[in-house]
Design a protein around this motif. Structure first.
Motif, PDB file in Angstrom:
ATOM      1  N   GLY A  14       0.814  -1.201   0.000  1.00 40.24           N
ATOM      2  CA  GLY A  14       0.000   0.000   0.000  1.00 40.24           C
ATOM      3  C   GLY A  14       0.854   1.260   0.000  1.00 40.24           C
ATOM      4  N   PRO A  15       1.918   1.327   0.854  1.00 41.09           N
ATOM      5  CA  PRO A  15       2.769   2.521   0.857  1.00 41.09           C
ATOM      6  C   PRO A  15       3.460   2.790  -0.477  1.00 41.09           C
ATOM      7  CG  PRO A  15       3.093   1.251   2.870  1.00 41.09           C
ATOM      8  CD  PRO A  15       2.246   0.405   1.968  1.00 41.09           C
ATOM      9  N   TYR A  16       3.630   1.768  -1.304  1.00 42.44           N
ATOM     10  CA  TYR A  16       4.251   1.958  -2.618  1.00 42.44           C
ATOM     11  C   TYR A  16       3.223   2.325  -3.699  1.00 42.44           C
ATOM     12  CZ  TYR A  16       8.543  -0.199  -0.798  1.00 42.44           C
ATOM     13  OH  TYR A  16       9.683  -0.478  -0.075  1.00 42.44           O
TER      14      TYR A  16
ATOM     15  N   ALA B  68      15.098   3.033   9.680  1.00 38.03           N
ATOM     16  CA  ALA B  68      15.033   4.377  10.254  1.00 38.03           C
ATOM     17  C   ALA B  68      14.781   5.421   9.173  1.00 38.03           C
ATOM     18  CB  ALA B  68      16.328   4.686  11.009  1.00 38.03           C
ATOM     19  N   ARG B  69      15.420   5.264   8.014  1.00 40.18           N
ATOM     20  CA  ARG B  69      15.192   6.205   6.912  1.00 40.18           C
ATOM     21  C   ARG B  69      13.753   6.111   6.413  1.00 40.18           C
ATOM     22  NH1 ARG B  69      20.430   4.362   5.489  1.00 40.18           N
ATOM     23  NH2 ARG B  69      19.557   2.891   3.968  1.00 40.18           N
ATOM     24  N   THR B  70      13.238   4.892   6.341  1.00 37.93           N
ATOM     25  CA  THR B  70      11.858   4.707   5.895  1.00 37.93           C
ATOM     26  C   THR B  70      10.896   5.394   6.846  1.00 37.93           C
ATOM     27  OG1 THR B  70      12.513   2.533   5.035  1.00 37.93           O
ATOM     28  CG2 THR B  70      10.158   3.007   5.143  1.00 37.93           C
TER      29      THR B  70
ATOM     30  N   VAL C  34       6.783   6.586   6.508  1.00 39.48           N
ATOM     31  CA  VAL C  34       6.326   5.332   5.904  1.00 39.48           C
ATOM     32  C   VAL C  34       6.691   4.175   6.842  1.00 39.48           C
ATOM     33  CG1 VAL C  34       6.526   3.773   3.931  1.00 39.48           C
ATOM     34  CG2 VAL C  34       6.606   6.251   3.579  1.00 39.48           C
ATOM     35  N   SER C  35       5.745   3.277   7.040  1.00 36.69           N
ATOM     36  CA  SER C  35       5.992   2.092   7.858  1.00 36.69           C
ATOM     37  C   SER C  35       5.650   0.860   7.036  1.00 36.69           C
ATOM     38  CB  SER C  35       5.134   2.126   9.123  1.00 36.69           C
ATOM     39  OG  SER C  35       5.292   0.937   9.868  1.00 36.69           O
TER      40      SER C  35
ATOM     41  N   PHE D 135       6.024   7.576  -0.874  1.00 40.06           N
ATOM     42  CA  PHE D 135       7.448   7.909  -0.825  1.00 40.06           C
ATOM     43  C   PHE D 135       7.704   9.306  -1.402  1.00 40.06           C
ATOM     44  CE2 PHE D 135       7.698   3.437  -0.082  1.00 40.06           C
ATOM     45  CZ  PHE D 135       8.835   3.272   0.686  1.00 40.06           C
ATOM     46  N   THR D 136       8.368  10.134  -0.610  1.00 43.88           N
ATOM     47  CA  THR D 136       8.783  11.463  -1.052  1.00 43.88           C
ATOM     48  C   THR D 136      10.281  11.526  -1.304  1.00 43.88           C
ATOM     49  OG1 THR D 136       8.986  12.153   1.264  1.00 43.88           O
ATOM     50  CG2 THR D 136       6.874  12.583   0.156  1.00 43.88           C
ATOM     51  N   ASP D 137      10.971  10.419  -0.986  1.00 49.24           N
ATOM     52  CA  ASP D 137      12.405  10.321  -1.217  1.00 49.24           C
ATOM     53  C   ASP D 137      12.770   8.836  -1.173  1.00 49.24           C
ATOM     54  OD1 ASP D 137      15.026  10.960  -1.674  1.00 49.24           O
ATOM     55  OD2 ASP D 137      15.286  12.188   0.128  1.00 49.24           O
ATOM     56  N   TYR D 138      14.031   8.547  -1.450  1.00 54.58           N
ATOM     57  CA  TYR D 138      14.498   7.157  -1.448  1.00 54.58           C
ATOM     58  C   TYR D 138      14.992   6.783  -0.058  1.00 54.58           C
ATOM     59  CZ  TYR D 138      14.146   7.452  -6.481  1.00 54.58           C
ATOM     60  OH  TYR D 138      13.636   7.598  -7.760  1.00 54.58           O
TER      61      TYR D 138
END
Length: 407
Positions: free
Chosen positions: A179-181, A242-244, A249-250, A295-298
């Protein structure tokens, strides 16, 4: 070496039962399970007609009348979008004398017309017309045979079983992971099918382990950190998570690798990192398409799912890859790859198709070669099951799952 002991009465085939009795644990399969007609027919009956199978992505039939076919276990299934926007699945078998109705892999039709005697079916499967049939003929009793279908985050699954396995756990897992993707709103950018002169299980086993990645996939190994020592990999994975999370985003992992006796579909989702500076699975790790979903960044990570028996999903922040392993005969199979991008993204404008597909094309071409070589060796009179390495845990667990399913 320890041998997996089974009573031959546990199998509908005494020959398969005898093979299972001599199958050693944590080893590749007995030769007959890779190259005999009896084993292939048993696989079809015990696995592919009982489990949910990935058919494709919903965007392959985005408008009413759009359809695509799923060929499975000797059957052809039509997946079609109805006028009510619902996806339905039907056996591609005319109720007159059994002819195939749709002969192209995909297309568009306002009515499904059998090319043999022109019986016509509505998009909901009901019989619309049957030429020159007598007045007492009951059209309501001659609609297309329905097949169970489910759509989860755009992924289309079908089941040939009379009573399908529960998808409750798989649905929750896939929704949380993909879903987050934004996979539910994604678009298919490209599809490619590779014929493989090898049994389907050899192709699946190869996908499941990365023990072969360093010698066989230098392109993949340069970007993905799966082969690092476990302590280093754990640290890199924690940094990726941690970056995610910092992006809001989880994406949870879930290990629900179960047999059909549980009544559930089997699903295993996990995450792993890319090397520092690598943002996605593109040339030199550079972005290949617009960011997807939330996602707003990688985040420098990958989400991967194994959906038993033979489907796999890979998600980067800017694109996704779906693998379908398809059994054809005892010694042949197919690998279908489906690349997903953000819904509405256009080739040549929003992404370069060659760059988007580069990594998994070169990886799959190599997998085709090494799997076919594997089959040639398995066919030898000198072959015997060999021990899996500790670096192949997913292959070991899948083989255990497979042996339980056919027992």
């Amino acid at each position: 070496m320890a041998v997996r002991s089974r009573a031959s009465s546990a199998s509908p085939s005494s020959r398969i039962g005898r093979i299972l009795e001599r199958q050693p644990r944590a080893h590749s399969l007995d030769q007959a399970l890779y190259n005999s007609d009896a084993a292939f027919e048993h696989d079809v009956e015990r696995i592919f007609t009982r489990h949910w199978i990935l058919a494709g992505h919903a965007s392959q039939a985005s408008k009413p009348g759009d359809y695509f076919l799923c060929e499975l276990a000797g059957e052809s299934i039509i997946i079609v979008r109805g006028r009510d926007q619902e996806l339905r699945a039907f056996a591609n078998v005319c109720r007159h004398r059994g002819s195939r109705i749709c002969t192209k892999q995909s297309g568009h039709a306002t009515v499904l017309v059998c090319p043999y005697h022109a019986w016509a079916y509505n998009l909901d499967g009901s019989l619309r017309s049957a030429r020159q049939m007598p007045a007492e003929f009951d059209r309501k009793r001659h609609g297309l045979k329905p097949v169970h279908v489910a759509v989860i985050e755009g992924l289309v699954f079908i089941s040939l079983a009379t009573k399908p396995l529960s998808l409750d756990v798989a649905r929750a897992t896939i929704e949380a992971a993909y879903g987050p993707y934004g996979w539910g709103d994604a678009t298919v950018a490209h599809r490619e099918t590779y014929g493989v002169d090898a049994n389907w299980k050899l192709a699946v086993e190869n996908y499941l382990e990365c023990y072969h990645c360093a010698p066989s996939h230098p392109e993949y190994s340069k970007l993905h950190a799966l082969e690092k020592p476990l302590d280093q990999l754990d640290g890199m994975t924690a940094a990726m998570v941690a970056r995610t999370c910092a992006l809001g985003v989880s994406i949870p992992s879930r290990d629900h690798r179960v047999g059909s006796s549980s009544g559930d579909a089997s699903v295993f989702t996990f995450r792993y990192p890319l090397y520092d500076g690598v943002r996605t699975g593109g040339p030199e790790g550079n972005p290949v398409a617009p960011l997807m979903g939330k996602f707003t960044d990688y985040d420098g990570g990958v989400t991967s799912t194994h959906f038993a028996p033979s489907s796999f999903f890979i998600a980067y922040p800017d694109h996704g890859v779906i693998y379908r392993f398809i059994p054809l005969t005892r010694g042949t199979s197919a690998m279908e790859l489906i690349w997903l991008v953000k819904g509405g993204a256009k080739a040549g404008t929003d992404y370069d198709l060659d760059k988007l597909t580069w990594l998994w094309r070169v990886t799959t071409e190599a997998d085709k070669r090494i799997t076919e070589n594997n089959q040639k060796g398995v066919n030898s009179r000198f072959y015997e099951p060999g021990p899996y390495a500790p670096a192949e845990p997913n292959a070991i667990r899948w083989i255990e799952w497979y042996l339980d399913e056919i027992a």
